[in-house]
Design an enzyme around this catalytic site. Structure first.
Site, PDB file in Angstrom:
ATOM      1  N   CYS A 270       0.807  -1.215   0.000  1.00  0.00           N
ATOM      2  CA  CYS A 270       0.000   0.000   0.000  1.00  0.00           C
ATOM      3  C   CYS A 270       0.844   1.272   0.000  1.00  0.00           C
ATOM      4  O   CYS A 270       0.352   2.352  -0.334  1.00  0.00           O
ATOM      5  CB  CYS A 270      -0.933   0.011   1.201  1.00  0.00           C
ATOM      6  SG  CYS A 270      -1.939  -1.479   1.331  1.00  0.00           S
TER       7      CYS A 270
ATOM      8  N   HIS B 181      -9.187   2.461  -2.321  1.00  0.00           N
ATOM      9  CA  HIS B 181      -7.793   2.112  -2.052  1.00  0.00           C
ATOM     10  C   HIS B 181      -7.212   1.236  -3.161  1.00  0.00           C
ATOM     11  O   HIS B 181      -7.062   0.026  -3.000  1.00  0.00           O
ATOM     12  CB  HIS B 181      -7.713   1.392  -0.698  1.00  0.00           C
ATOM     13  CG  HIS B 181      -6.355   0.913  -0.316  1.00  0.00           C
ATOM     14  ND1 HIS B 181      -5.191   1.541  -0.709  1.00  0.00           N
ATOM     15  CD2 HIS B 181      -5.960  -0.158   0.431  1.00  0.00           C
ATOM     16  CE1 HIS B 181      -4.146   0.880  -0.225  1.00  0.00           C
ATOM     17  NE2 HIS B 181      -4.588  -0.157   0.454  1.00  0.00           N
TER      18      HIS B 181
ATOM     19  N   CYS C  23       0.181   2.422   6.218  1.00  0.00           N
ATOM     20  CA  CYS C  23       0.623   1.095   6.641  1.00  0.00           C
ATOM     21  C   CYS C  23       0.683   0.196   5.413  1.00  0.00           C
ATOM     22  O   CYS C  23      -0.030   0.407   4.431  1.00  0.00           O
ATOM     23  CB  CYS C  23      -0.328   0.514   7.681  1.00  0.00           C
ATOM     24  SG  CYS C  23      -2.054   0.379   7.130  1.00  0.00           S
TER      25      CYS C  23
END
Length: 442
Positions: free
Chosen positions: A106, A397, A428
């Site tokens: 990510c 996302h 994170c």
């Protein structure tokens, strides 16, 4: 303070912390992105390259030729090895622009921004184009390694006997497909399963998670209504604006959703409503020196890169997505700042349980002392300064794009604040890693 059962001898978190040490300033500059869409939705026909090209074209038209490009996607595609290079060429960019790809779950495009910052030297490199994409609707399914080997032998065979040997030599157990899954290879658990453990350990309630999710949708919807996203999002024929935001959701609606990852124990608290959805999209930004800034439009929001940290924890002895909770207090203590000194907090919302756990941890004296190894008094976290225009829960996302999305959003928010204001941007990442940056409005 929450504890984690020990499965092996504890190891100290390993951290790589860096400051821009160049004699010139380094700036992060807000860029453009596609609207984000839920996987299987309006952008489902496009792969990562398809999503990247219109964004890169628009960035090249706005900022001209960069000195380098750093781009990334997390989910692999067998037809594209270096997505950055392919996107530059497909977008009609100057073929002499060096382009490289980055992967860090990510944190992919935030890590790409850090890497670009380290490559700028004002000796031929003063402006970088950074970003990434993810096409969760177009995940490529592969063959098992054994079946792939046998098929290659069959294709390479020159005689019927060789072909027959390749076919008959195939083991039945190898005749299967490999479908990429969103789980950690080393632990065998999904991100959601790991975060359920985190929520229980840090005693984060379902109500607390749903409240953060509701706020994310409400803030993102208000941002679109007020025109905040107008110059950050590139309208496309397929989709004109983010397609995941639910302005009409409520605590009652969120409360009716069933657990998505722990469906058997009766104690699961993570749902489709308080977890970020699988998302298609692409996003970009610039990284520039003072000289590089002169090559961009004067009115584009920018922020000075003050400091950053790339952090990794022992994923076998800590909750998988806890890395930023170690990095944030270290970054602030190193720069003599407290939580109250930060005017803007942009924390990536993989799950609202993860956000709530980070906020709880960085205010826990025992966690700060024994785990983050920070003794400075940092104060109380200002919840009213968190994700003012929504986060990944509402906006979406796409793994490779989130870093550029959240940085561009934060930069524009910080640009509207008085000079000297600071922002923290945190992501994170799978594998027990994370990236955090400290920005300043100059």
């Amino acid at each position: 303070m929450a504890t984690v059962p020990r499965t092996r001898a504890a190891a100290k978190p390993r951290t790589v912390a860096s400051r821009p040490r160049n004699e010139f300033g380094v700036w992060f500059v807000a860029g453009l992105r596609t609207p984000f869409a839920k996987a299987g939705g309006a952008l489902a026909r496009m792969d990562a390259l398809d999503l990247s090209v219109p964004v890169m074209k628009a960035m090249l038209a706005k900022g001209g030729r960069p000195d380098l490009v750093n781009w990334g996607a997390v989910i692999p595609n067998l037809t594209v090895s270096n997505l950055a290079r392919e996107a530059v060429v497909a977008a009609g960019g100057d073929a002499t622009i060096p382009a490289s790809s980055t992967i860090m779950a990510c944190s992919t495009s935030m890590m790409g921004a850090f890497q670009a910052a380290g490559m700028l030297d004002d000796k031929g490199r003063s402006l970088a184009l950074v970003g990434g994409a993810e096409a969760m609707s177009r995940i490529q399914i592969g063959l098992s390694q054994g079946l792939s080997d046998d098929l290659r032998k069959f294709m390479d065979a020159r005689t019927g006997g060789q072909r027959w040997a390749a076919v008959t030599g195939t083991r039945l157990s190898d005749v299967r497909l490999f479908i990429p899954q969103i789980k950690n290879r080393a632990t065998g658990k999904s991100m959601g399963e790991h975060t359920e453990d985190m929520a229980r350990g840090w005693q984060i309630s379902r109500e607390e998670q749903d409240e953060l999710a509701l706020a994310s949708h409400q803030k993102a919807a208000a941002g679109w209504q007020a025109g905040f996203f107008d110059d950050l999002v590139l309208r496309m024929d397929e989709l004109g604006r983010d397609g995941i935001i639910r302005p009409d959701t409520s605590m009652a609606a969120l409360g009716r959703l069933k657990p998505a990852f722990d469906r058997t124990s009766g104690a699961g608290t993570l749902t489709a409503g308080n977890s970020s959805p699988l998302t298609d999209g692409a996003a970009a930004m610039w990284v520039a020196t003072d000289q590089g800034l002169k090559r961009l439009p004067a009115d584009v929001p920018r922020a000075r890169l003050v400091d950053y940290e790339v952090n990794a924890i022992d994923l076998f002895n800590e909750y998988l997505l806890m890395s930023p909770a170690y990095a944030i207090p270290r970054l602030l203590a190193r720069n003599g700042l407290t939580y109250g000194d930060i005017a803007l907090w942009e924390l990536h919302e993989a799950f609202t349980a993860q956000v709530a756990s980070h906020i709880k941890a960085i205010q826990d004296p025992e966690f700060l002392k024994t785990k983050a190894k920070v003794t400075a008094k940092l104060g109380k976290f200002p919840m009213e300064r968190l994700n003012p225009h929504g986060g990944s829960i509402a906006i979406g996302h796409p793994f490779g794009a989130t870093g550029a999305r959240i940085l561009s959003q934060a930069i524009k928010e910080l640009w509207a604040m008085p000079k000297g204001a600071h922002a923290i941007v945190s992501i994170c990442a799978d594998g027990g890693q994370g990236t955090v940056t400290l920005l300043r409005r100059d």
